[in-house]
Design a protein around this motif. Structure first.
Motif, PDB file in Angstrom:
ATOM      1  N   GLY A   1       4.176   0.659  24.065  1.00  0.00           N
ATOM      2  CA  GLY A   1       2.866   0.061  23.907  1.00  0.00           C
ATOM      3  C   GLY A   1       2.175  -0.070  25.247  1.00  0.00           C
ATOM      4  N   SER A   2       1.018  -0.690  25.266  1.00  0.00           N
ATOM      5  CA  SER A   2       0.198  -0.723  26.474  1.00  0.00           C
ATOM      6  C   SER A   2       0.841  -1.499  27.617  1.00  0.00           C
ATOM      7  N   SER A   3       1.715  -2.470  27.307  1.00  0.00           N
ATOM      8  CA  SER A   3       2.374  -3.258  28.355  1.00  0.00           C
ATOM      9  C   SER A   3       3.878  -3.038  28.406  1.00  0.00           C
ATOM     10  N   ASP A   4       4.388  -2.152  27.568  1.00  0.00           N
ATOM     11  CA  ASP A   4       5.819  -1.854  27.479  1.00  0.00           C
ATOM     12  C   ASP A   4       6.629  -3.062  27.004  1.00  0.00           C
ATOM     13  N   TYR A   5       5.994  -3.952  26.223  1.00  0.00           N
ATOM     14  CA  TYR A   5       6.682  -5.103  25.650  1.00  0.00           C
ATOM     15  C   TYR A   5       6.943  -4.919  24.147  1.00  0.00           C
ATOM     16  N   GLY A   6       6.650  -3.722  23.623  1.00  0.00           N
ATOM     17  CA  GLY A   6       6.894  -3.471  22.222  1.00  0.00           C
ATOM     18  C   GLY A   6       5.627  -3.453  21.393  1.00  0.00           C
ATOM     19  N   THR A   7       5.763  -3.008  20.158  1.00  0.00           N
ATOM     20  CA  THR A   7       4.615  -2.830  19.276  1.00  0.00           C
ATOM     21  C   THR A   7       4.956  -3.220  17.846  1.00  0.00           C
ATOM     22  N   VAL A   8       3.901  -3.361  17.047  1.00  0.00           N
ATOM     23  CA  VAL A   8       3.976  -3.355  15.584  1.00  0.00           C
ATOM     24  C   VAL A   8       3.180  -2.142  15.125  1.00  0.00           C
ATOM     25  N   PHE A   9       3.728  -1.391  14.188  1.00  0.00           N
ATOM     26  CA  PHE A   9       3.064  -0.155  13.769  1.00  0.00           C
ATOM     27  C   PHE A   9       3.076  -0.010  12.256  1.00  0.00           C
ATOM     28  N   LEU A  10       2.184   0.847  11.795  1.00  0.00           N
ATOM     29  CA  LEU A  10       2.122   1.302  10.411  1.00  0.00           C
ATOM     30  C   LEU A  10       2.376   2.789  10.415  1.00  0.00           C
ATOM     31  N   VAL A  11       3.174   3.279   9.466  1.00  0.00           N
ATOM     32  CA  VAL A  11       3.407   4.718   9.352  1.00  0.00           C
ATOM     33  C   VAL A  11       3.362   5.110   7.881  1.00  0.00           C
ATOM     34  N   THR A  12       2.683   6.203   7.590  1.00  0.00           N
ATOM     35  CA  THR A  12       2.591   6.692   6.224  1.00  0.00           C
ATOM     36  C   THR A  12       3.781   7.596   5.906  1.00  0.00           C
TER      37      THR A  12
ATOM     38  N   ASP B   1       0.810  -1.219   0.000  1.00  0.00           N
ATOM     39  CA  ASP B   1       0.000   0.000   0.000  1.00  0.00           C
ATOM     40  C   ASP B   1       0.841   1.266   0.000  1.00  0.00           C
ATOM     41  N   GLY B   2       2.174   1.136  -0.039  1.00  0.00           N
ATOM     42  CA  GLY B   2       3.057   2.309  -0.040  1.00  0.00           C
ATOM     43  C   GLY B   2       3.380   2.828   1.336  1.00  0.00           C
ATOM     44  N   ASN B   3       2.771   2.260   2.379  1.00  0.00           N
ATOM     45  CA  ASN B   3       3.088   2.626   3.752  1.00  0.00           C
ATOM     46  C   ASN B   3       4.219   1.744   4.273  1.00  0.00           C
ATOM     47  N   PHE B   4       4.717   2.093   5.443  1.00  0.00           N
ATOM     48  CA  PHE B   4       5.800   1.332   6.058  1.00  0.00           C
ATOM     49  C   PHE B   4       5.292   0.646   7.323  1.00  0.00           C
ATOM     50  N   TYR B   5       5.826  -0.537   7.560  1.00  0.00           N
ATOM     51  CA  TYR B   5       5.456  -1.329   8.719  1.00  0.00           C
ATOM     52  C   TYR B   5       6.726  -1.618   9.515  1.00  0.00           C
ATOM     53  N   GLY B   6       6.616  -1.561  10.842  1.00  0.00           N
ATOM     54  CA  GLY B   6       7.804  -1.740  11.659  1.00  0.00           C
ATOM     55  C   GLY B   6       7.464  -2.188  13.062  1.00  0.00           C
ATOM     56  N   THR B   7       8.503  -2.344  13.862  1.00  0.00           N
ATOM     57  CA  THR B   7       8.356  -2.769  15.250  1.00  0.00           C
ATOM     58  C   THR B   7       9.118  -1.819  16.163  1.00  0.00           C
ATOM     59  N   THR B   8       8.657  -1.726  17.397  1.00  0.00           N
ATOM     60  CA  THR B   8       9.434  -1.078  18.450  1.00  0.00           C
ATOM     61  C   THR B   8       9.744  -2.125  19.512  1.00  0.00           C
ATOM     62  N   ARG B   9      10.927  -2.042  20.074  1.00  0.00           N
ATOM     63  CA  ARG B   9      11.374  -3.032  21.052  1.00  0.00           C
ATOM     64  C   ARG B   9      10.654  -2.871  22.392  1.00  0.00           C
ATOM     65  N   LEU B  10      10.267  -1.634  22.709  1.00  0.00           N
ATOM     66  CA  LEU B  10       9.601  -1.322  23.977  1.00  0.00           C
ATOM     67  C   LEU B  10       8.341  -0.521  23.688  1.00  0.00           C
TER      68      LEU B  10
ATOM     69  N   PHE C   1       2.373  -5.760  22.191  1.00  0.00           N
ATOM     70  CA  PHE C   1       2.677  -7.072  22.755  1.00  0.00           C
ATOM     71  C   PHE C   1       2.420  -7.066  24.259  1.00  0.00           C
ATOM     72  N   ASN C   2       1.935  -8.195  24.752  1.00  0.00           N
ATOM     73  CA  ASN C   2       1.554  -8.277  26.159  1.00  0.00           C
ATOM     74  C   ASN C   2       2.274  -9.387  26.912  1.00  0.00           C
ATOM     75  N   GLY C   3       3.284  -9.984  26.313  1.00  0.00           N
ATOM     76  CA  GLY C   3       3.990 -11.085  26.944  1.00  0.00           C
ATOM     77  C   GLY C   3       3.487 -12.427  26.462  1.00  0.00           C
ATOM     78  N   THR C   4       2.196 -12.655  26.578  1.00  0.00           N
ATOM     79  CA  THR C   4       1.627 -13.918  26.110  1.00  0.00           C
ATOM     80  C   THR C   4       1.776 -14.073  24.601  1.00  0.00           C
ATOM     81  N   ASN C   5       1.542 -12.989  23.870  1.00  0.00           N
ATOM     82  CA  ASN C   5       1.669 -13.037  22.409  1.00  0.00           C
ATOM     83  C   ASN C   5       3.058 -12.617  21.928  1.00  0.00           C
ATOM     84  N   GLY C   6       3.992 -12.448  22.858  1.00  0.00           N
ATOM     85  CA  GLY C   6       5.346 -12.051  22.501  1.00  0.00           C
ATOM     86  C   GLY C   6       5.798 -10.839  23.275  1.00  0.00           C
ATOM     87  N   ALA C   7       7.104 -10.592  23.245  1.00  0.00           N
ATOM     88  CA  ALA C   7       7.666  -9.440  23.954  1.00  0.00           C
ATOM     89  C   ALA C   7       9.003  -9.071  23.337  1.00  0.00           C
TER      90      ALA C   7
END
Length: 375
Positions: free
Chosen positions: A226-237, A215-224, A248-254
Motif C-alpha cells: 500500500g501507499s505507506s507499506d503498512y498493509g491494505t484492505v482490498f476487493l477482488v472479483t 455482492d459475490g466479490n471477495f474482501y481481504g487484507t494484506t499485511r504489507l 493503512f498509514n499507521g494512524t488508522n492501523g498497521a
C-alpha cells in the motif's frame, strides 16, 4: 462484555482461533496448549459451561491453530499444525461428544489454515509449501494441484474460501510476478488460476483468508504494501479485478493479519496488529462504497460474424443487479444476445445492425451507476 470462561492450564490455555457454532447451539474451539497435553478441543455453552472434549497428545495431533469447520452433519473438522504419525500435522473429525478420528497425518508438509467445506460435501485446503488438497469425510486424501513455479504463488498462510460459483479462492504470502503474494482460484478438479499478483503498491504479503461479500466479490487484507507499506484492505472479483479500498498509514492501523468479518450493517470489521493512537493495534470498520464500477466495459471493433463480449467489474456492500441496454433500451437474452442481466454481455455473430452504444446499469439497494461502450 461478559467473560464466560477463564482457562486454567489444566483445561487448556492460549486459544489461537475463533469459535465455531455447532448445530446444537454450543460453540467449539481449541487451545494451543494445556498443562498436560499439546492442546485441547472444547465445547462451551452460551452460559459459559466449558467441557474439554479432546486432549491432543502427539499421535492424534499437536498444537491446533485454526478454527473448526462444521460439516453437513453435526461433526466438526479441523487441523493441527504438528503431530500425527510424522509430526507434520493432521486433519481430524470430531463428534460433539468428543469422539475424535484422525483422517490424515501429513508426512512432509503441514496444513495451512482451516479446511473449507465444498458443495460436494468434501473438504478442501492448502499446505504450507503450496499443495491444494481434497479430503473426504472418511479420510481419502487427494492432492489436486500445487504452486509450481513461484510466479503463480508461493506459501499460502490461510485456508480457502468457497465462492458462489463453487470454486475456492485463496491467497499466498509470496510468489506472483513480483514475489509480493497472489490471489488464486482453484476448481474442485484442481484447475489452478492465479487471479492477482500483488505489486506492493496495491498490497503485499497477505496472511488471512478471503471473506465472501454479499455482492459475490471477495474482501481481504494484506499485511504489507500500500501507499505507506503498512498493509491494505482490498476487493477482488472472481475474474481477478482488484480494487484497493484502504491503505493503512499507521494512524488508522498497521499490519493487518486477520480476515475481515461482515457485519449486519453492510460494513466489514477487522483488526490491525500495530498502529493506532498508542501503536498497539486497532479494531476498524470499513463501509464499502454503495455501488462502484472499477473495470468498465471497453469499446470494441470487430468483423461481421464474430462474437464479442462486454465485461464490467463492480462492487457493493449488497448484492448487485446488472442490466445491459442497447441504445438506451433494455436487452433480454435471446437471438444472438446472452448475459443481458449479468456482468458479461455476449453478442454472437455480429452484423451491422449490432453497431450501437451498449450501456450497463449496475444497481443495488443503495443506488446505481451506469457505464457505456460502443460496438
Amino acid at each position: 462484555m461478559t467473560s464466560l470462561v477463564s482457562f486454567n492450564s489444566a483445561n487448556g490455555y492460549a486459544p489461537h482461533a475463533a469459535l465455531t457454532l455447532g448445530k446444537d447451539g454450543n460453540f467449539y474451539g481449541t487451545t494451543y496448549h494445556s498443562s498436560t497435553s499439546d492442546g485441547t478441543l472444547f465445547q462451551v455453552s452460551t452460559n459459559g459451561t466449558l467441557t474439554t472434549l479432546v486432549f491432543f497428545s502427539g499421535t492424534n495431533g499437536m498444537f491446533p491453530e485454526e478454527a473448526l469447520t462444521l460439516g453437513n452433519a453435526s461433526d466438526l473438522y479441523g487441523t493441527t499444525s504438528q503431530g500425527g504419525t510424522s509430526c507434520c500435522g493432521t486433519i481430524f473429525r470430531v463428534a460433539t461428544n468428543g469422539a475424535l478420528t484422525t483422517l490424515v497425518s501429513f508426512n512432509r508438509d503441514s496444513p495451512a489454515g482451516a479446511v473449507a467445506l465444498g458443495n460436494d460435501g468434501n473438504f478442501y485446503g492448502v499446505t504450507f509449501y503450496g499443495a491444494v488438497f481434497k479430503v473426504t469425510t472418511s479420510g481419502t486424501f487427494t492432492t489436486l494441484s500445487s504452486f509450481s513455479n513461484r510466479t503463480d504463488g508461493a506459501y499460502p498462510r490461510a485456508g480457502l474460501t468457497r465462492g458462489n460459483d463453487g470454486d475456492f479462492y485463496g491467497t499466498t504470502e509470496l510468489g506472483g510476478t513480483g514475489d509480493y503474494g497472489a490471489v488464486f482460484k482453484v476448481a474442485t478438479n484442481g484447475t489452478l488460476t492465479t487471479l492477482v499478483s500483488f505489486a506492493k503498491t496495491n498490497g503485499a504479503a497477505p496472511h488471512a483468508a478471503l471473506t465472501l461479500g454479499e455482492d459475490g466479490n471477495f474482501y481481504g487484507t494484506t499485511r504489507l504494501g500500500g501507499s505507506s507499506d503498512y498493509g491494505t484492505v482490498f476487493l477482488v472479483t472472481t475474474n481477478g479485478a482488484l480494487l484497493t479500498l484502504v491503505s493503512f498509514n499507521g494512524t488508522n492501523g498497521a499490519y493487518p493479519r486477520g480476515a475481515l468479518t461482515p457485519g449486519n450493517d453492510g460494513s466489514f470489521y477487522g483488526t490491525t496488529s500495530w498502529g493506532g493512537s498508542g501503536n498497539k493495534g486497532t479494531v476498524f470498520r470499513l463501509l464499502p462504497p454503495p455501488v462502484s464500477i472499477f473495470v468498465p466495459p471497453q469499446s470494441q471493433t470487430n468483423n461481421a460474424g464474430a462474437t464479442v463480449s462486454f465485461l464490467v467489474s463492480a462492487g457493493s456492500r449488497h448484492p448487485l443487479i446488472f442490466q445491459w441496454q442497447k441504445n438506451g433500451t433494455n436487452l433480454i437474452d435471446g437471438g444472438n444476445i446472452l448475459g443481458a442481466t449479468t456482468n458479461t454481455l455476449t453478442i454472437r455473430g455480429i452484423s451491422d445492425s449490432d453497431a450501437a452504444v451498449y450501456s450497463v446499469i449496475v444497481s443495488s439497494v443503495n443506488g446505481s451507476v451506469t457505464n457505456s461502450a460502443t460496438l
